[in-house]
Every structure is written in structure tokens, then in C-alpha cells.
Write a protein that holds these residues in place. Structure first.
Motif, PDB file in Angstrom:
ATOM      1  N   ARG A 283     -29.846 -46.935 -59.309  1.00 10.60           N
ATOM      2  CA  ARG A 283     -29.969 -46.610 -57.880  1.00 10.60           C
ATOM      3  C   ARG A 283     -30.807 -45.347 -57.756  1.00 10.60           C
ATOM      4  O   ARG A 283     -30.565 -44.375 -58.481  1.00 10.60           O
ATOM      5  CB  ARG A 283     -28.586 -46.362 -57.270  1.00 10.60           C
ATOM      6  N   VAL A 284     -31.782 -45.390 -56.878  1.00 11.06           N
ATOM      7  CA  VAL A 284     -32.663 -44.251 -56.639  1.00 11.06           C
ATOM      8  C   VAL A 284     -32.310 -43.668 -55.284  1.00 11.06           C
ATOM      9  O   VAL A 284     -32.296 -44.383 -54.283  1.00 11.06           O
ATOM     10  CB  VAL A 284     -34.142 -44.661 -56.681  1.00 11.06           C
ATOM     11  N   TRP A 285     -32.030 -42.365 -55.247  1.00 15.52           N
ATOM     12  CA  TRP A 285     -31.626 -41.715 -54.011  1.00 15.52           C
ATOM     13  C   TRP A 285     -32.565 -40.565 -53.692  1.00 15.52           C
ATOM     14  O   TRP A 285     -33.077 -39.887 -54.575  1.00 15.52           O
ATOM     15  CB  TRP A 285     -30.212 -41.138 -54.111  1.00 15.52           C
ATOM     16  N   ALA A 286     -32.737 -40.358 -52.412  1.00 14.77           N
ATOM     17  CA  ALA A 286     -33.318 -39.106 -51.927  1.00 14.77           C
ATOM     18  C   ALA A 286     -32.149 -38.287 -51.405  1.00 14.77           C
ATOM     19  O   ALA A 286     -31.506 -38.664 -50.427  1.00 14.77           O
ATOM     20  CB  ALA A 286     -34.338 -39.371 -50.828  1.00 14.77           C
ATOM     21  N   VAL A 287     -31.846 -37.195 -52.092  1.00 13.54           N
ATOM     22  CA  VAL A 287     -30.684 -36.382 -51.746  1.00 13.54           C
ATOM     23  C   VAL A 287     -31.143 -35.211 -50.888  1.00 13.54           C
ATOM     24  O   VAL A 287     -32.163 -34.576 -51.169  1.00 13.54           O
ATOM     25  CB  VAL A 287     -29.965 -35.876 -53.007  1.00 13.54           C
ATOM     26  N   ARG A 288     -30.389 -34.936 -49.853  1.00 14.33           N
ATOM     27  CA  ARG A 288     -30.777 -33.911 -48.875  1.00 14.33           C
ATOM     28  C   ARG A 288     -30.502 -32.517 -49.430  1.00 14.33           C
ATOM     29  O   ARG A 288     -29.612 -31.799 -48.968  1.00 14.33           O
ATOM     30  CB  ARG A 288     -30.021 -34.151 -47.568  1.00 14.33           C
ATOM     31  N   MET A 289     -31.266 -32.143 -50.446  1.00 15.68           N
ATOM     32  CA  MET A 289     -31.091 -30.846 -51.082  1.00 15.68           C
ATOM     33  C   MET A 289     -32.445 -30.320 -51.523  1.00 15.68           C
ATOM     34  O   MET A 289     -33.368 -31.075 -51.797  1.00 15.68           O
ATOM     35  CB  MET A 289     -30.139 -30.952 -52.276  1.00 15.68           C
ATOM     36  N   ARG A 290     -32.557 -28.996 -51.569  1.00 12.48           N
ATOM     37  CA  ARG A 290     -33.760 -28.338 -52.060  1.00 12.48           C
ATOM     38  C   ARG A 290     -33.325 -27.193 -52.969  1.00 12.48           C
ATOM     39  O   ARG A 290     -32.572 -26.333 -52.541  1.00 12.48           O
ATOM     40  CB  ARG A 290     -34.587 -27.784 -50.893  1.00 12.48           C
ATOM     41  N   PRO A 291     -33.806 -27.208 -54.233  1.00  8.46           N
ATOM     42  CA  PRO A 291     -34.642 -28.225 -54.870  1.00  8.46           C
ATOM     43  C   PRO A 291     -33.794 -29.397 -55.349  1.00  8.46           C
ATOM     44  O   PRO A 291     -32.574 -29.309 -55.374  1.00  8.46           O
ATOM     45  CB  PRO A 291     -35.229 -27.460 -56.060  1.00  8.46           C
ATOM     46  N   GLY A 292     -34.478 -30.505 -55.743  1.00 12.83           N
ATOM     47  CA  GLY A 292     -33.772 -31.616 -56.355  1.00 12.83           C
ATOM     48  C   GLY A 292     -33.662 -32.870 -55.542  1.00 12.83           C
ATOM     49  O   GLY A 292     -32.707 -33.626 -55.706  1.00 12.83           O
ATOM     50  N   GLY A 363     -34.750 -29.120 -43.154  1.00 13.41           N
ATOM     51  CA  GLY A 363     -33.453 -29.724 -42.867  1.00 13.41           C
ATOM     52  C   GLY A 363     -32.699 -30.229 -44.074  1.00 13.41           C
ATOM     53  O   GLY A 363     -31.801 -31.064 -43.949  1.00 13.41           O
ATOM     54  N   ARG A 364     -33.064 -29.731 -45.266  1.00 15.94           N
ATOM     55  CA  ARG A 364     -32.285 -30.037 -46.457  1.00 15.94           C
ATOM     56  C   ARG A 364     -31.371 -28.859 -46.779  1.00 15.94           C
ATOM     57  O   ARG A 364     -31.624 -27.744 -46.346  1.00 15.94           O
ATOM     58  CB  ARG A 364     -33.209 -30.307 -47.658  1.00 15.94           C
ATOM     59  N   ARG A 365     -30.325 -29.103 -47.562  1.00 21.12           N
ATOM     60  CA  ARG A 365     -29.464 -28.007 -47.992  1.00 21.12           C
ATOM     61  C   ARG A 365     -30.214 -27.205 -49.048  1.00 21.12           C
ATOM     62  O   ARG A 365     -30.635 -27.742 -50.071  1.00 21.12           O
ATOM     63  CB  ARG A 365     -28.152 -28.526 -48.553  1.00 21.12           C
ATOM     64  N   VAL A 366     -30.350 -25.916 -48.810  1.00 23.72           N
ATOM     65  CA  VAL A 366     -31.111 -25.063 -49.724  1.00 23.72           C
ATOM     66  C   VAL A 366     -30.154 -24.391 -50.704  1.00 23.72           C
ATOM     67  O   VAL A 366     -29.140 -23.800 -50.311  1.00 23.72           O
ATOM     68  CB  VAL A 366     -31.911 -23.998 -48.943  1.00 23.72           C
ATOM     69  N   TYR A 367     -30.493 -24.491 -51.979  1.00 21.77           N
ATOM     70  CA  TYR A 367     -29.767 -23.791 -53.029  1.00 21.77           C
ATOM     71  C   TYR A 367     -30.691 -22.701 -53.563  1.00 21.77           C
ATOM     72  O   TYR A 367     -31.521 -22.940 -54.456  1.00 21.77           O
ATOM     73  CB  TYR A 367     -29.355 -24.742 -54.147  1.00 21.77           C
ATOM     74  N   ALA A 368     -30.589 -21.514 -52.990  1.00 25.81           N
ATOM     75  CA  ALA A 368     -31.482 -20.417 -53.344  1.00 25.81           C
ATOM     76  C   ALA A 368     -30.939 -19.681 -54.562  1.00 25.81           C
ATOM     77  O   ALA A 368     -29.753 -19.335 -54.615  1.00 25.81           O
ATOM     78  CB  ALA A 368     -31.635 -19.462 -52.165  1.00 25.81           C
ATOM     79  N   ARG A 369     -31.816 -19.451 -55.525  1.00 31.24           N
ATOM     80  CA  ARG A 369     -31.399 -18.748 -56.732  1.00 31.24           C
ATOM     81  C   ARG A 369     -31.181 -17.276 -56.415  1.00 31.24           C
ATOM     82  O   ARG A 369     -32.066 -16.608 -55.864  1.00 31.24           O
ATOM     83  CB  ARG A 369     -32.447 -18.913 -57.836  1.00 31.24           C
ATOM     84  N   ALA A 370     -30.014 -16.769 -56.774  1.00 33.08           N
ATOM     85  CA  ALA A 370     -29.638 -15.417 -56.349  1.00 33.08           C
ATOM     86  C   ALA A 370     -28.863 -14.695 -57.442  1.00 33.08           C
ATOM     87  O   ALA A 370     -28.226 -15.320 -58.300  1.00 33.08           O
ATOM     88  CB  ALA A 370     -28.789 -15.484 -55.081  1.00 33.08           C
ATOM     89  N   HIS A 371     -28.930 -13.369 -57.377  1.00 38.61           N
ATOM     90  CA  HIS A 371     -28.103 -12.511 -58.230  1.00 38.61           C
ATOM     91  C   HIS A 371     -26.975 -11.967 -57.365  1.00 38.61           C
ATOM     92  O   HIS A 371     -27.210 -11.302 -56.359  1.00 38.61           O
ATOM     93  CB  HIS A 371     -28.931 -11.362 -58.808  1.00 38.61           C
ATOM     94  N   VAL A 372     -25.745 -12.244 -57.770  1.00 37.91           N
ATOM     95  CA  VAL A 372     -24.564 -11.842 -57.014  1.00 37.91           C
ATOM     96  C   VAL A 372     -23.975 -10.593 -57.653  1.00 37.91           C
ATOM     97  O   VAL A 372     -23.861 -10.501 -58.880  1.00 37.91           O
ATOM     98  CB  VAL A 372     -23.518 -12.975 -56.994  1.00 37.91           C
ATOM     99  N   TYR A 373     -23.620  -9.623 -56.822  1.00 36.55           N
ATOM    100  CA  TYR A 373     -23.072  -8.371 -57.332  1.00 36.55           C
ATOM    101  C   TYR A 373     -22.150  -7.757 -56.283  1.00 36.55           C
ATOM    102  O   TYR A 373     -22.181  -8.147 -55.107  1.00 36.55           O
ATOM    103  CB  TYR A 373     -24.207  -7.388 -57.677  1.00 36.55           C
ATOM    104  N   ARG A 374     -21.325  -6.814 -56.732  1.00 36.16           N
ATOM    105  CA  ARG A 374     -20.454  -6.111 -55.795  1.00 36.16           C
ATOM    106  C   ARG A 374     -21.166  -4.850 -55.325  1.00 36.16           C
ATOM    107  O   ARG A 374     -21.565  -4.001 -56.122  1.00 36.16           O
ATOM    108  CB  ARG A 374     -19.124  -5.744 -56.450  1.00 36.16           C
TER     109      ARG A 374
END
Length: 436
Positions: A283-292, A363-374
């Protein structure tokens, strides 16, 4: 859950993947190989822990009533009639008006009902003066039961010490060792076959020809599989011919899962999906995400002419390295956790304040690469770790989380709060990253 644009949401893609995944059949492995695995059944103890009452301190086993009046200014001296070390039988018995020297973990001799610590005796002074320890002066009056561990205090015979579905941690391995288990009933580590494809892909260490790039995805996916406890089996690089792709895929027959990268789009040379379709359900899908966005999933079932020994799930990742890693995190990681018998597969997450804006262009869900810190304000912050192109692997290397901009939000501003999916075991630093 399908969107108006024909793309499916990440949750729907995950639901479809997990519907075809089952925990691997239980097996038994040596205790030394079980760290990180999941119990396939309850574990009961056949023994008491501790098996006998034993001393919690180095000291002297006594009858509490014999030393009830002992004080610093009014000590009591008792004869020492023996010594018991850990692992020794609980002998001699403590008789009225006597003491037995005892070590931590040693069994309590009959007649004793309390332990006087070395610190509450004159043992140190006697040793310094070269005196024999045939008598001891006691300066304290412990109550009945002081410093005595009861038999079965930790575990009683027949008790469930660990439950089915628990992940085995070092402490839990210690519990199993304490009840004498040499092998453990678990779901095994999945064997994950990994295949890269493309005429332009070269193995690291080879001379790089014009127009070629080094194979990245084999190594990132291999690391991700190993990080979560699976066994990675790289299959090499398939070239853009049907024979090459099929020959490499055939090597995954005895794997538990197949992950490919690239070759899943709509280009003329994207042959991976065609070969896999001939071997099973695809099954081939177009998933509403960025990137991927482009994702392939299926089950390799084989054909009458070339049957596979068993069904093998397959996930086709995009070719761009960051896209491949994000899709692995969102879809492959939960699937492999389910295979390993885990009861949940959500990634650790938290809410953080953005230091930078995130723009959602389509309009896709964005997964932004980030550095998390306190931050200095005591709150969790997330700073973008670099340019957000799906080919910018250095930004992924600096990230310890994915900052999420939802599908229906066109822009998150600096100062807004958002959910962060944490990546791996990178942890959270105590200060803001530098030069990012």
C-alpha cells in the motif's frame, strides 16, 4: 481520518501499520541477554527473599533484654561466643547473657532478636589495643527486631515478582537473578533487514564518482534499530534494476521486518514498490506530514512460484535522510515496539516554549528538528537546530526532539508553546545550545 487532499493523517498511517503487526512468539533467553526485552509471562518466585532472617548491619547478635539497660555512661559487657559471616550457617545460638559477632547478610542465629552495631561497641578500641574479641562492651540498647531483615521481607514464595509486559531493566534483571532464574520468558529482539536502493548510492569508503552520494540511510536506520533493542541486518545497496532489487529483497525472507529507503515514489526507476508488490500486499500512502510524505507499507507474502517461509512486514521510507528518520520515528519505532511485546509505543514527549517560529506552508503536520533544553526561567524551551530541509542531516544530528506544528496551524511564533516528541536517549541539556 483521510484528509480532503487525499493524504492520510499520521495517526491513520500508524493505525494501519499496527493492524498488521503482532508481538513476536515468546522464547527464553539467558538472563545476561535479556536487558531491554519484554516479559511474555508473569514470573513467580519459588523461594523467599531473603531466604532466612539476616543481619542488616555488621555488629553483634544479642537478646534485646540482655542489653536493655546499656548506655554510654553505663555500658554492659557480654562474652562473645562465636562469629557468623554471610553464607555461613546460623551458629552458634545466642544464649542468655552472651553475644555473637555477625556480618551484614549473615543469617540470624537462634536466640538472638536484635543487632548491636559495631559503632555502638568498643570493638575498635579493643582492636587498637590488641585485645581478643572474646568479650564486647555495649553502649546501646536496640529494640527487638533492630537491624534484622525478616525472611521473605522482599519476596514471598509464590509471589509474582514481575508481570507480563514489563520491560526488563537492570533492576528487574536483578530481581530475576535474586529468585534464581537463569533463563527468562520474553519476546525476542526483532531482526530488521535494511535495504538502500539507487544507482547513485555508494558505500562509505568507496571512491565517490561524479553524481553519486554515500549511503546514509543504511547507517541511520541501523542505528535506530539498535538503539531500540532490535537486531539490524543490512542487505547492502540495490541498483535500479528489477533483478537487483528482487535479489536483495529475497535476503529478507527470514527477517522479522524489512525496511527499505528510496524507490517508493512515482519515478521510472522507483522499482522497489513494484518488486515488493509482486511478493505480497503493498500500500502506498501520502501521509500528511513534513518531512516524510511518501510512505509504503505492506506484507511480503510471496507467490505460488516463490513462496516466503512466513509473512514479513515491510516499511518503505523516503530517500531523503531526514525524512527517513522522521518516518522511522513515527511509524517503524511503534511497530517494532509492538513486535517486542511492549504494551505502549508512544514516544516520550513534553511541552516546550519555542525560541524560533515554525512555518507550515502546505497544511501538513510539521516535525521541526529542535534542541530542547531547560531555560533560565525554569521552563522547557525548543530552539530549531538548523535549516529544516529534508536533506539537512546536520540539523537532525543536533536535535534531541521534534517540535510539532499541527496540520491546521499555519504558523507558530517564538514564545508559543508546542508539543515536542523526544528522540532516542539524547536527553535534555541544562542550557541553550550555542551557535544555533
Amino acid at each position: 481520518m483521510t484528509t480532503q487532499t487525499g493524504m492520510i493523517l499520521v495517526e491513520e498511517a500508524l493505525e494501519r501499520v499496527l493492524a498488521d503487526i503482532q508481538p513476536l512468539p515468546p522464547t527464553r533467553v539467558p538472563l545476561s541477554d535479556a536487558n531491554g526485552l519484554v516479559l511474555s509471562e508473569d514470573v513467580r518466585s519459588a523461594i523467599s527473599i531473603p531466604p532466612l532472617p539476616n543481619s542488616a548491619m555488621d555488629g553483634y547478635a544479642v537478646r534485646a533484654e540482655d542489653v536493655a539497660a546499656a548506655r554510654r555512661d553505663s555500658p554492659i559487657e557480654l562474652p562473645v561466643i562465636g562469629e557468623i559471616a554471610a553464607g555461613s550457617p546460623p551458629e552458634p545460638a545466642v544464649v542468655p547473657g552472651a553475644a555473637v559477632r555477625i556480618m551484614t547478610g549473615a543469617p540470624i542465629p537462634s536466640g538472638a532478636d536484635a543487632i548491636v552495631r559495631f559503632e555502638d561497641t568498643d570493638e575498635e578500641g579493643r582492636r587498637a589495643n590488641g585485645q581478643e574479641l572474646d568479650a564486647i562492651t555495649i553502649y546501646a540498647s536496640p529494640a527487638v527486631g533492630t537491624s534484622i531483615r525478616a525472611a521473605g521481607e522482599d519476596v514471598k514464595p509464590g509471589a509474582v515478582v514481575l508481570e507480563k509486559g514489563m520491560e526488563l531493566t537492570p533492576a528487574r534483571l536483578g530481581v530475576l537473578a535474586s529468585v534464581g532464574m537463569a533463563t527468562v520468558p520474553v519476546h525476542p529482539r526483532p531482526v530488521v533487514a535494511i535495504l538502500a536502493s539507487g544507482n547513485e548510492i555508494a558505500a562509505p569508503g568507496d571512491e565517490l564518482e561524479v553524481g553519486h552520494i554515500y549511503d546514509i540511510n543504511t547507517y541511520t536506520v541501523q542505528g535506530l534499530v539498535q538503539q531500540m533493542g532490535g537486531i539490524a541486518r543490512p542487505l547492502g545497496i540495490a541498483r535500479d534494476t528489477e533483478d537487483s532489487v528482487r535479489g536483495h529483497v529475497e535476503q529478507a525472507r527470514d527477517a522479522d521486518f524489512l525496511i527499505t529507503s528510496a524507490g517508493v515514489s512515482v519515478g521510472y526507476y522507483d522499482l522497489v514498490k513494484d518488486v515488493l508488490q509482486s511478493l505480497g500486499d503493498l500500500r502506498v500512502w501520502a501521509v500528511r506530514m513534513r518531512p516524510g510524505k511518501p510512505v509504503v507499507f505492506g506484507i511480503l507474502r510471496g507467490t505460488t512460484e516463490a513462496p516466503w517461509g512466513r509473512d514479513v512486514p515491510h516499511l518503505g521510507l523516503p530517500g531523503n535522510p531526514v525524512s527517513a528518520m522522521v518516518v522511522f520515528h513515527m511509524l517503524a519505532r511503534p511497530a517494532l515496539r509492538k513486535m517486542m511485546g511492549h504494551q505502549t509505543w508512544d514516544s516520550p514527549s513534553l511541552t516546550a516554549v519555542l525560541d524560533d517560529p515554525i512555518v507550515n506552508e502546505d497544511g501538513r503536520r510539521v516535525y521541526a528538528r529542535a534542541h530542547v533544553y531547560r531555560g533560565d526561567d525554569g521552563r522547557m524551551h525548543a530552539r530549531l537546530s538548523g535549516p529544516q530541509g529534508s536533506n539537512i542531516l546536520t540539523a537532525m544530528a543536533r536535535a534531541n526532539g521534534l517540535a510539532i506544528c499541527p496540520e491546521d496551524v499555519t504558523r507558530l511564533e517564538a514564545g508559543d508553546e508546542t508539543r515536542i516528541e523526544l528522540l532516542g536517549e539524547t536527553g535534555i541539556s541544562g542550557s541553550a545550545p550555542e551557535n544555533e
